[in-house]
Design a protein around this motif. Sequence first.
Motif, PDB file in Angstrom:
ATOM      1  N   THR B  58     -27.801 -30.549  21.417  1.00 47.49           N
ATOM      2  CA  THR B  58     -27.570 -29.439  20.653  1.00 47.49           C
ATOM      3  C   THR B  58     -28.569 -28.372  21.134  1.00 47.49           C
ATOM      4  O   THR B  58     -29.506 -28.688  22.055  1.00 47.49           O
ATOM      5  CB  THR B  58     -27.824 -29.552  19.287  1.00 47.49           C
ATOM      6  OG1 THR B  58     -29.347 -30.060  19.044  1.00 47.49           O
ATOM      7  CG2 THR B  58     -27.013 -30.475  18.448  1.00 47.49           C
ATOM      8  N   ASP B  59     -28.366 -27.114  20.692  1.00 44.96           N
ATOM      9  CA  ASP B  59     -29.183 -25.974  21.249  1.00 44.96           C
ATOM     10  C   ASP B  59     -30.225 -25.554  20.172  1.00 44.96           C
ATOM     11  O   ASP B  59     -30.530 -26.283  19.179  1.00 44.96           O
ATOM     12  CB  ASP B  59     -28.497 -24.692  21.633  1.00 44.96           C
ATOM     13  CG  ASP B  59     -28.015 -23.970  20.410  1.00 44.96           C
ATOM     14  OD1 ASP B  59     -27.755 -24.356  19.417  1.00 44.96           O
ATOM     15  OD2 ASP B  59     -27.349 -23.064  20.491  1.00 44.96           O
ATOM     16  N   ILE B  65     -23.571 -28.843  21.923  1.00 47.05           N
ATOM     17  CA  ILE B  65     -23.407 -27.955  23.302  1.00 47.05           C
ATOM     18  C   ILE B  65     -21.949 -28.418  23.676  1.00 47.05           C
ATOM     19  O   ILE B  65     -21.118 -27.309  24.282  1.00 47.05           O
ATOM     20  CB  ILE B  65     -24.433 -28.770  24.309  1.00 47.05           C
ATOM     21  CG1 ILE B  65     -25.789 -28.171  23.845  1.00 47.05           C
ATOM     22  CG2 ILE B  65     -23.946 -28.106  25.655  1.00 47.05           C
ATOM     23  CD1 ILE B  65     -26.014 -26.549  23.965  1.00 47.05           C
ATOM     24  N   LEU B 229     -24.838 -18.753  27.418  1.00 48.96           N
ATOM     25  CA  LEU B 229     -25.499 -20.163  26.929  1.00 48.96           C
ATOM     26  C   LEU B 229     -26.491 -20.643  27.895  1.00 48.96           C
ATOM     27  O   LEU B 229     -27.730 -21.240  27.559  1.00 48.96           O
ATOM     28  CB  LEU B 229     -24.353 -21.182  26.929  1.00 48.96           C
ATOM     29  CG  LEU B 229     -24.397 -22.409  26.188  1.00 48.96           C
ATOM     30  CD1 LEU B 229     -24.988 -22.145  24.693  1.00 48.96           C
ATOM     31  CD2 LEU B 229     -23.238 -23.383  26.117  1.00 48.96           C
ATOM     32  N   GLY B 233     -30.485 -21.347  27.692  1.00 50.44           N
ATOM     33  CA  GLY B 233     -30.960 -22.583  28.274  1.00 50.44           C
ATOM     34  C   GLY B 233     -32.262 -22.609  29.024  1.00 50.44           C
ATOM     35  O   GLY B 233     -32.869 -23.159  29.128  1.00 50.44           O
ATOM     36  N   ILE B 243     -29.310 -27.830  27.745  1.00 55.36           N
ATOM     37  CA  ILE B 243     -28.473 -26.666  27.434  1.00 55.36           C
ATOM     38  C   ILE B 243     -27.936 -25.695  28.711  1.00 55.36           C
ATOM     39  O   ILE B 243     -26.717 -25.141  28.520  1.00 55.36           O
ATOM     40  CB  ILE B 243     -29.418 -25.876  26.360  1.00 55.36           C
ATOM     41  CG1 ILE B 243     -29.963 -26.282  25.287  1.00 55.36           C
ATOM     42  CG2 ILE B 243     -28.695 -24.465  25.809  1.00 55.36           C
ATOM     43  CD1 ILE B 243     -30.901 -25.851  24.467  1.00 55.36           C
TER      44      ILE B 243
END
Lengths: 307, 274
Positions: B58-59, B65, B229, B233, B243
């Motif tokens: 997960t972020d 994700i 995204l 990350g 990420i």
Amino acid sequence: MLRTILYRLLVSIVVLLCTITLVFFLLHLLPGDPINIKIAGNPVSPEVVAKLKHEFGLDQPLHKQYLQYLGKVFRGDFGKSLVDNEPVMTKLMAQFPATLWLTLLSMAISIVFGVLLGVVSAVYRHRSLDHLIRLLSIFGISMPTFWVAILLVLLFSVNLQWLPASGVGGFQYLILPAATMGIVGSGLIARMVRGSILEVVHEPFVRTLRAKGLPERSVMYQHVLRNALIPAVTMMGMLLGELLAGAVVIESVFARQGVGRVILDAILAKDLPVVQGAILLTASIYILVNLLVDLSYAIIDPRIRQA
Amino acid sequence: MNAKRSLFSRAMITVSVLMIACLVLFALVPGWIAPYSPTEMNGAAILQAPGGSHLLGTDYFGRDILTLVIYGSRDALIIGISAVLLGGGIGALIGAIAGYSGGFIDAVLMRLIDTLMTIPGILLALTVSAVLGPSKFNLIIAVSISIIPSFARVLRGQVLTIKNRTFIEAARSIGTSHLRILFSHIAPHAFSSLLVMGTIGVGSAILMGSGLSFLGLGSSEEIPDWGSLLSEGRSYISMAWWIATFPGLAITLLVVSINFLGDELQSAIGPRKG
């Protein structure tokens, strides 16, 4: 020969003029008044705004601004930054060496690995080694550079802690960014060299060489390679342009100094004179390199000289 | 024609087609496949490593994700395909007109294309998207403009080789209009090279689009695309490698598949290669 040079030179100048014009008008379509950036939201009287507009020549009609700009550019004056008042030329020249080193190193990596892989791939064509190299070079051109950069940082900075993840300084700061761009460049060059060799291999003069009993080794390395690498020279010019532009992304990922970084910051801050100057600098280098490539062709390849 | 395709090529074509089909399916019906909702933020599962209930982790906001990667395929494909249709279409038209008319029109149009070429693609796209402002539509326009030159050049070359052939002369001599000659007699011959360029163009448009949104010039919608995204990350790189890694992997696999198919198409139409 002289006529060719003069003609190419003339075309280059025309194209450069067009580029200046295009960039000038494109950037003047930017929404928002550049003066607002200058005063950065501070409450100032209309007189100050008028004075600033006059100082930057923004009170003139657009065509006059254009002609003035053109005149200045040819005297090497790109104007002043709206953000910090620094002359654009000084700003760019201060950053240019960092970008140049990065570009040259990644170019060297691309050429060494690219030509090597391309030649090996073509010599072992349609065998496992060729398949492997083809796959690798497709990956090379298909990976986003910023992702490669992040993976390299993960491996060499975060996990192994061998190299710094970002910043400026000595040679060790140059390795990861140059490797990132070199991976993409190698893929590009390897594909180009392989294709170019495979085209030459099918030419009649190669059949003649084989027919007269020349060993395959000298057919390949003395005759085919020499001819196949001619188109690769053009590729070098294009590669340089790609790498210079790629620096925009790479310098930002690695928090490096450089022209690319200046461009990105200037674009985000809508600092028109800097964006203009930086794009013109990149474009002039691109035009110059391609002019040199065109001319070097005439020297390398006698067939073109006569044409 | 070439000899039989190698086992390697055939295997790779299959893999590429499957990969693209998979991502197209993701783009069409992400809701059926994704395990979570793309906007669902789970405060109890922030920066979770891959495995368990979140296959790819997960972020920072606790979003899944895998779900975001599945939803992101839609933007990538939309940007790639529409940029090629728009930019490639305009480029092809310019090239065809330049090649067919010749003379003054040709000279003017090609100098225009030369000018566009002096500004490297990503820089041009960056400037255009800064001028237009960040949004998905403007991103498409920015990417389109940067792919105009290559299409124009190739199409011009194609038209130049075809336009002096006898069947064109025949068409002209019975009074066929220029437009009709261009579209019904010359265009079909240029189709195969357009197909190859279009295929490879989608790949590079996806790369450039994700690069622009990585730099913060994409759309700022609720569901992030792969580029933004990745950019998120990067900020958490020392804490959460997943990420940035997985969206980048998605871009790479998609573009590799597209480029491989492009290569194979190229060797199918150009018997000299390979």
